[in-house]
Scaffold this active site. Structure first.
Site, PDB file in Angstrom:
ATOM      1  N   HIS A  13       0.664  -1.535  -0.255  1.00 13.69           N
ATOM      2  CA  HIS A  13       0.092   0.199   0.305  1.00 13.69           C
ATOM      3  C   HIS A  13       0.567   1.414   0.422  1.00 13.69           C
ATOM      4  O   HIS A  13       1.898   1.447   1.260  1.00 13.69           O
ATOM      5  CB  HIS A  13      -0.882   0.040   1.543  1.00 13.69           C
ATOM      6  CG  HIS A  13      -2.051   1.093   1.805  1.00 13.69           C
ATOM      7  ND1 HIS A  13      -3.089   0.744   1.557  1.00 13.69           N
ATOM      8  CD2 HIS A  13      -1.942   2.993   1.278  1.00 13.69           C
ATOM      9  CE1 HIS A  13      -3.566   2.187   1.519  1.00 13.69           C
ATOM     10  NE2 HIS A  13      -3.015   3.291   1.062  1.00 13.69           N
ATOM     11  N   HIS A  15       1.538   4.982  -1.785  1.00 15.19           N
ATOM     12  CA  HIS A  15       1.086   6.920  -2.308  1.00 15.19           C
ATOM     13  C   HIS A  15       2.128   7.513  -2.766  1.00 15.19           C
ATOM     14  O   HIS A  15       3.502   7.648  -2.181  1.00 15.19           O
ATOM     15  CB  HIS A  15       0.389   7.880  -1.508  1.00 15.19           C
ATOM     16  CG  HIS A  15      -0.736   6.858  -1.424  1.00 15.19           C
ATOM     17  ND1 HIS A  15      -1.856   7.458  -2.107  1.00 15.19           N
ATOM     18  CD2 HIS A  15      -1.251   6.215  -0.411  1.00 15.19           C
ATOM     19  CE1 HIS A  15      -2.871   6.650  -0.942  1.00 15.19           C
ATOM     20  NE2 HIS A  15      -2.930   6.020   0.444  1.00 15.19           N
ATOM     21  N   LEU A  16       2.811   6.670  -4.477  1.00 20.42           N
ATOM     22  CA  LEU A  16       3.356   7.761  -5.289  1.00 20.42           C
ATOM     23  C   LEU A  16       3.713   8.819  -6.162  1.00 20.42           C
ATOM     24  O   LEU A  16       5.099   9.395  -5.972  1.00 20.42           O
ATOM     25  CB  LEU A  16       4.491   6.298  -5.934  1.00 20.42           C
ATOM     26  CG  LEU A  16       4.848   4.923  -6.006  1.00 20.42           C
ATOM     27  CD1 LEU A  16       5.281   4.708  -6.614  1.00 20.42           C
ATOM     28  CD2 LEU A  16       6.066   6.549  -4.982  1.00 20.42           C
ATOM     29  N   ASN A  41      -4.785   7.555  -6.399  1.00 16.56           N
ATOM     30  CA  ASN A  41      -6.012   8.731  -5.960  1.00 16.56           C
ATOM     31  C   ASN A  41      -5.285   9.423  -6.044  1.00 16.56           C
ATOM     32  O   ASN A  41      -4.564  10.491  -5.642  1.00 16.56           O
ATOM     33  CB  ASN A  41      -6.333   8.468  -4.579  1.00 16.56           C
ATOM     34  CG  ASN A  41      -4.570   9.073  -3.135  1.00 16.56           C
ATOM     35  OD1 ASN A  41      -4.196   8.042  -3.753  1.00 16.56           O
ATOM     36  ND2 ASN A  41      -4.956   8.956  -2.302  1.00 16.56           N
ATOM     37  N   LYS A 124      -9.686  -0.138  -6.000  1.00 18.70           N
ATOM     38  CA  LYS A 124      -8.944   0.668  -4.840  1.00 18.70           C
ATOM     39  C   LYS A 124     -11.022   1.339  -5.001  1.00 18.70           C
ATOM     40  O   LYS A 124     -11.417   1.905  -5.460  1.00 18.70           O
ATOM     41  CB  LYS A 124      -8.189   1.624  -4.375  1.00 18.70           C
ATOM     42  CG  LYS A 124      -8.010   2.528  -3.869  1.00 18.70           C
ATOM     43  CD  LYS A 124      -8.147   1.216  -2.208  1.00 18.70           C
ATOM     44  CE  LYS A 124      -8.035   2.131  -0.929  1.00 18.70           C
ATOM     45  NZ  LYS A 124      -6.617   3.382  -0.200  1.00 18.70           N
ATOM     46  N   HIS A 161     -10.806   1.075   1.631  1.00 12.25           N
ATOM     47  CA  HIS A 161     -10.330   2.460   2.175  1.00 12.25           C
ATOM     48  C   HIS A 161     -11.647   2.077   3.782  1.00 12.25           C
ATOM     49  O   HIS A 161     -12.517   2.828   3.018  1.00 12.25           O
ATOM     50  CB  HIS A 161     -10.447   3.278   2.210  1.00 12.25           C
ATOM     51  CG  HIS A 161     -10.225   5.062   2.807  1.00 12.25           C
ATOM     52  ND1 HIS A 161      -8.566   5.225   3.136  1.00 12.25           N
ATOM     53  CD2 HIS A 161     -10.759   5.072   3.783  1.00 12.25           C
ATOM     54  CE1 HIS A 161      -8.763   5.804   3.924  1.00 12.25           C
ATOM     55  NE2 HIS A 161      -9.791   6.143   4.473  1.00 12.25           N
ATOM     56  N   HIS A 199      -4.959  -1.157   5.842  1.00 10.84           N
ATOM     57  CA  HIS A 199      -4.322   0.226   6.946  1.00 10.84           C
ATOM     58  C   HIS A 199      -5.608  -0.033   8.155  1.00 10.84           C
ATOM     59  O   HIS A 199      -6.144   1.057   8.686  1.00 10.84           O
ATOM     60  CB  HIS A 199      -3.779   1.860   6.428  1.00 10.84           C
ATOM     61  CG  HIS A 199      -5.410   2.264   5.814  1.00 10.84           C
ATOM     62  ND1 HIS A 199      -6.086   2.151   5.775  1.00 10.84           N
ATOM     63  CD2 HIS A 199      -5.220   2.628   4.158  1.00 10.84           C
ATOM     64  CE1 HIS A 199      -7.431   3.225   4.966  1.00 10.84           C
ATOM     65  NE2 HIS A 199      -5.745   3.348   4.164  1.00 10.84           N
ATOM     66  N   LEU A 244      -5.439   9.357   8.013  1.00  5.38           N
ATOM     67  CA  LEU A 244      -6.641   8.959   7.468  1.00  5.38           C
ATOM     68  C   LEU A 244      -6.405   7.684   7.360  1.00  5.38           C
ATOM     69  O   LEU A 244      -5.944   7.476   6.144  1.00  5.38           O
ATOM     70  CB  LEU A 244      -7.263   9.832   6.156  1.00  5.38           C
ATOM     71  CG  LEU A 244      -8.161  10.865   6.880  1.00  5.38           C
ATOM     72  CD1 LEU A 244      -9.032  11.774   5.904  1.00  5.38           C
ATOM     73  CD2 LEU A 244      -8.928  10.402   8.537  1.00  5.38           C
ATOM     74  N   ASP A 272       1.477   2.415   3.853  1.00  6.67           N
ATOM     75  CA  ASP A 272       0.681   3.760   3.257  1.00  6.67           C
ATOM     76  C   ASP A 272       1.211   5.056   2.854  1.00  6.67           C
ATOM     77  O   ASP A 272       0.587   6.324   3.922  1.00  6.67           O
ATOM     78  CB  ASP A 272      -0.594   3.917   4.612  1.00  6.67           C
ATOM     79  CG  ASP A 272      -1.773   4.748   3.482  1.00  6.67           C
ATOM     80  OD1 ASP A 272      -1.881   5.132   2.794  1.00  6.67           O
ATOM     81  OD2 ASP A 272      -2.702   5.472   4.612  1.00  6.67           O
ATOM     82  N   HIS A 276       3.212  14.357   2.268  1.00  5.76           N
ATOM     83  CA  HIS A 276       2.475  16.072   1.296  1.00  5.76           C
ATOM     84  C   HIS A 276       3.389  16.980   2.127  1.00  5.76           C
ATOM     85  O   HIS A 276       4.261  16.779   2.211  1.00  5.76           O
ATOM     86  CB  HIS A 276       1.384  16.352   1.944  1.00  5.76           C
ATOM     87  CG  HIS A 276       0.020  15.386   1.670  1.00  5.76           C
ATOM     88  ND1 HIS A 276      -0.881  15.540   0.477  1.00  5.76           N
ATOM     89  CD2 HIS A 276      -0.423  14.209   2.220  1.00  5.76           C
ATOM     90  CE1 HIS A 276      -1.619  14.939   1.113  1.00  5.76           C
ATOM     91  NE2 HIS A 276      -1.344  14.005   2.092  1.00  5.76           N
TER      92      HIS A 276
END
Ligand code: DOR
Ligand code: ZN
Length: 368
Positions: A13, A15-16, A41, A124, A161, A199, A244, A272, A276
């Site tokens: 899991h 986020h790239l 996302n 997802k 999620h 998660h 989250l 996860d 940011h």
């Protein structure tokens, strides 16, 4: 134990992001993990095979090569050069496993094409409004009935999620409420659907997954294993500890450590890691997500060592995820040593910076 060698792990899991941000964070993952399930996302979300193929190519193009030597320098013998070339191919061998973003409009054909593509490994499910870039998410599972039936039939996993979005449900209860309202009915309607409860953050989710049939598994992040909700308020508000699903009470963290270190193949590694920019986190309305890829396996080693379960790390990090997805286990290895190192206060992130987990503090294990 001061040293541990395990089969190279995968991150189930991740986020790239995209563009320059992708280039900034990808090396941290590619240095540690052989493969990663890449979350869809983006803005706009990755909803089609064509978008996933393009995103996959951008990830492959962003893989690190700059530090790699392919020519001998003075003093190199052949084996040193071979070693450099192996390191190079090792990095380039990182395999992004793509996911598609489920929407109310995902069709049977979309699912069939995803299965046939070979490089899309899952869909997802973001309930609309649940988290970062989830506004195109699912408004009602009924609208996805045809797609979910096709996924069940074709053995295409659904990554969930699992939080309700209702404003009247307390933010700390949103996962627990999702189990009764949505997860249980989903599995009654599609009993053979492969589901990853992503998660997990509560004792309720841990118990639910542990007692569910073998087609239901869960990922667990390093931050939910290491911290409870107090970490968001230590001496003041800590935006870098906001994610989250939100951090929960200590009893939940303890339950997660218990299942992660239990040796059950239903629980596996998913960082996860969700980068940011610092400015987007330190804001009047800060984004959810913690960046952990810079210590993506090392932080888990801390958890497993504290639980006297280092011998269970390899199954959790390197075997059970691959087994669940029906993919071969990796064959190369990594070595971790018990050696304290300092995490930088900031890491470059496109034309900004991000604040990594443990910024300015230390991590107890180091990858060699
Ligand atoms: O904290 C989170 N950050 N949770 C998510 O579900 C999304 C992620 C992100 O993309 O930033
Ligand atoms: Zn995520």
């Amino acid at each position: 134990m001061h040293k541990i060698t395990i089969t190279r792990p995968d991150d189930w899991h991740l986020h790239l992001r995209d563009g320059e941000a992708l280039k900034a964070v990808l090396p941290d993952t590619a240095h540690r993990f052989a493969r990663a399930i890449v979350m869809p996302n983006l803005r706009p979300p990755v909803t089609t095979i064509a978008l996933a193929a393009e995103y996959r190519q951008r990830i492959l193009d962003a893989l690190p090569t700059a530090t790699v030597r392919t020519e001998p320098v003075e003093g190199d013998d052949l084996s040193t050069l071979r070693q450099a070339q192996c390191e190079r191919s090792g990095e380039l061998n990182f395999e992004p496993l793509m996911t598609l973003y489920l929407t109310d409009n995902t069709s049977i054909k979309d699912v069939e094409e995803a299965k046939a593509s070979g490089f899309v490994k899952a869909f997802k499910l973001y309930p609309a409004g649940a988290t970062t870039n989830s506004d195109s998410g699912v408004t009602s599972l009924d609208k996805c009935a045809a797609a979910l039936s096709a996924m069940e039939k074709l053995g295409m996993p659904l990554l969930v999620h699992a939080e309700v979005t209702d404003a009247d449900v307390d933010v700390f209860d949103r996962e627990k409420v999702f189990i009764d309202r949505h997860m249980k009915p989903l599995l009654v309607k599609y009993p053979a659907l492969k589901v990853v409860f992503e998660h997990i953050t509560t004792k309720d989710a841990a118990e639910f997954v542990a007692s569910a049939p073998a087609n239901v598994a869960a990922t667990i992040t390093p931050h939910h294993l290491l911290m409870n909700r107090n970490a968001m308020f230590t001496g003041g508000i800590r935006p870098h500890h906001y994610c989250l699903p939100i951090l929960k009470r200590e009893e939940h963290r303890v339950a997660l450590v218990k299942v992660a270190t239990s040796g059950s193949p239903k629980f596996f590694l998913g960082t996860d890691s969700a980068p940011h920019a610092k400015s987007a986190k330190e804001s009047a309305c800060g984004c959810a997500g913690m960046y952990s890829a810079h210590a993506g396996i090392e932080l888990y080693a801390e958890v497993f060592e504290t639980a006297n379960a280092l011998h269970k790390l390899e199954g959790f990090a390197s075997f059970y995820g691959a087994d669940f997805y029906g993919l071969p286990r990796n064959t190369d290895q990594i070595t971790l040593v018990k050696e304290v190192w300092s995490v930088p206060a900031e890491i470059a992130f496109a034309d900004e910076v991000l604040v990594p987990l443990r910024a300015g503090q230390t991590v107890a294990w180091k990858i060699v």
